[in-house]
Design a protein around this motif. Structure first.
Motif, PDB file in Angstrom:
ATOM      1  N   LEU A   1      -3.352  -2.748  -0.595  1.00  0.00           N
ATOM      2  CA  LEU A   1      -2.446  -2.208  -1.624  1.00  0.00           C
ATOM      3  C   LEU A   1      -2.742  -0.742  -1.905  1.00  0.00           C
ATOM      4  O   LEU A   1      -1.836   0.089  -2.011  1.00  0.00           O
ATOM      5  N   LYS A   2      -4.032  -0.443  -2.025  1.00  0.00           N
ATOM      6  CA  LYS A   2      -4.441   0.947  -2.283  1.00  0.00           C
ATOM      7  C   LYS A   2      -4.007   1.854  -1.132  1.00  0.00           C
ATOM      8  O   LYS A   2      -3.484   2.947  -1.340  1.00  0.00           O
ATOM      9  N   LEU A   3      -4.176   1.356   0.088  1.00  0.00           N
ATOM     10  CA  LEU A   3      -3.769   2.126   1.263  1.00  0.00           C
ATOM     11  C   LEU A   3      -2.263   2.379   1.240  1.00  0.00           C
ATOM     12  O   LEU A   3      -1.793   3.493   1.482  1.00  0.00           O
ATOM     13  N   MET A   4      -1.493   1.338   0.937  1.00  0.00           N
ATOM     14  CA  MET A   4      -0.032   1.502   0.922  1.00  0.00           C
ATOM     15  C   MET A   4       0.385   2.471  -0.172  1.00  0.00           C
ATOM     16  O   MET A   4       1.286   3.292   0.006  1.00  0.00           O
ATOM     17  N   SER A   5      -0.296   2.378  -1.312  1.00  0.00           N
ATOM     18  CA  SER A   5       0.006   3.281  -2.408  1.00  0.00           C
ATOM     19  C   SER A   5      -0.306   4.734  -2.023  1.00  0.00           C
ATOM     20  O   SER A   5       0.478   5.652  -2.290  1.00  0.00           O
ATOM     21  N   ASP A   6      -1.456   4.943  -1.391  1.00  0.00           N
ATOM     22  CA  ASP A   6      -1.834   6.295  -0.946  1.00  0.00           C
ATOM     23  C   ASP A   6      -0.846   6.838   0.087  1.00  0.00           C
ATOM     24  O   ASP A   6      -0.444   8.008   0.029  1.00  0.00           O
ATOM     25  N   LEU A   7      -0.464   5.971   1.042  1.00  0.00           N
ATOM     26  CA  LEU A   7       0.465   6.421   2.084  1.00  0.00           C
ATOM     27  C   LEU A   7       1.843   6.716   1.502  1.00  0.00           C
ATOM     28  O   LEU A   7       2.548   7.612   1.952  1.00  0.00           O
ATOM     29  N   HIS A   8       2.226   5.938   0.488  1.00  0.00           N
ATOM     30  CA  HIS A   8       3.482   6.192  -0.203  1.00  0.00           C
ATOM     31  C   HIS A   8       3.513   7.626  -0.735  1.00  0.00           C
ATOM     32  O   HIS A   8       4.491   8.345  -0.582  1.00  0.00           O
TER      33      HIS A   8
END
Ligand code: ADP
Ligand code: ADP
Length: 219
Positions: A179-186
């Motif tokens: 989730l953190k990765l997806m949020s950062d990539l967003h």
């Protein structure tokens, strides 16, 4: 500016016996991180399938990235240019390498093989898997496989990432990392992120949460 505009959308199955979407309204701003929550069977997956043009609604209007999805014949083109999908099951191709899996969506573009290689390696680096590029997916952990799926979803620079319970098959610690990765990539890739999830933790990251109940947004 809204990248998704949905008005009074209806979709039923089994000759109208199941009303999966029942007059749903939703607007999503370009670049927003929206989380969709709601009980099982409330219509969340159906909604994502409509936004990603995997299926067609019965009635109402749905405009995504400027395209009127009820009235376009170019759904395949829309999907490959505008949408990146991340599912609960990563559906990676087991006999291709990690790098090849990430390259697949680019086969439809006119990029050269060295350009594809460069783009795919760049994304594998962003998800922290550059050293696994030549592995096959079955050698990876669940979290690593989901990171490959995320890299693949981003590879064609989509304007929207649709994620359907991307942490659903992961333990909670790995799920939080994803989730953190997806949020950062967003943030980094400046992409709109629409995520169906049951993770309470997403509340810390999503810019907005909507609840689906009985085929409608209920907040
Ligand atoms: P959620 O994602 O919130 O669990 P779904 O969108 O998957 O909900 O499903 C909404 C309703 O539509 C459920 O009653 C489900 O059983 C039904 N449904 C979804 N897809 C189909 C389908 N392809 N055929 C028949 N019924 C379906
Ligand atoms: P979730 O609850 O995780 O959103 P489901 O298990 O409800 O997912 O649905 C998984 C897939 O199966 C979806 O693509 C949905 O369209 C399809 N589906 C769901 N319910 C039915 C059903 N009753 N009949 C046929 N297909 C269904």
């Amino acid at each position: 500016r809204n990248i998704i505009e949905i008005h009074d959308l209806k979709k039923s199955y089994d000759d109208g016996k199941i009303k999966a979407l029942n007059g749903l309204n939703l607007e999503v701003k370009k670049g927003e991180f929206l989380s969709i929550m709601g009980p099982s069977g409330s219509g969340k997956s159906t909604l994502l399938n409509m936004i990603g043009a995997l299926d067609v609604a019965d009635e109402g209007t749905i405009k995504v990235a400027g395209i009127d999805l009820m009235n376009t014949k170019e759904l395949n083109e829309f999907r490959s240019q505008e949408i990146g999908f991340v599912f609960q099951m990563h559906n990676l191709i087991p006999n291709l390498t990690v790098l090849e899996n990430v390259e697949i969506p680019m086969y439809e573009t006119d990029l050269s093989s060295s350009q594809m290689h460069e783009r795919a390696m760049g994304l594998l680096m962003e998800v922290g898997l550059e050293d696994k590029a030549d592995q096959i997916p079955t050698k990876l952990s669940g979290g690593e496989r989901q990171r490959v799926a995320i890299a693949r979803a981003l590879v064609n620079n989509p304007s929207i990432i649709l994620a359907d319970e991307p942490t659903g098959s992961l333990d909670s610690k790995t799920g939080d990392v994803i989730l953190k990765l997806m949020s950062d990539l967003h943030e980094k890739e400046n992409v709109t992120l629409v995520m169906v999830t049951h993770e309470p933790y997403v509340g810390n990251m999503a810019e907005r949460i909507v609840n689906v109940l009985d085929g409608k947004i209920k907040n």
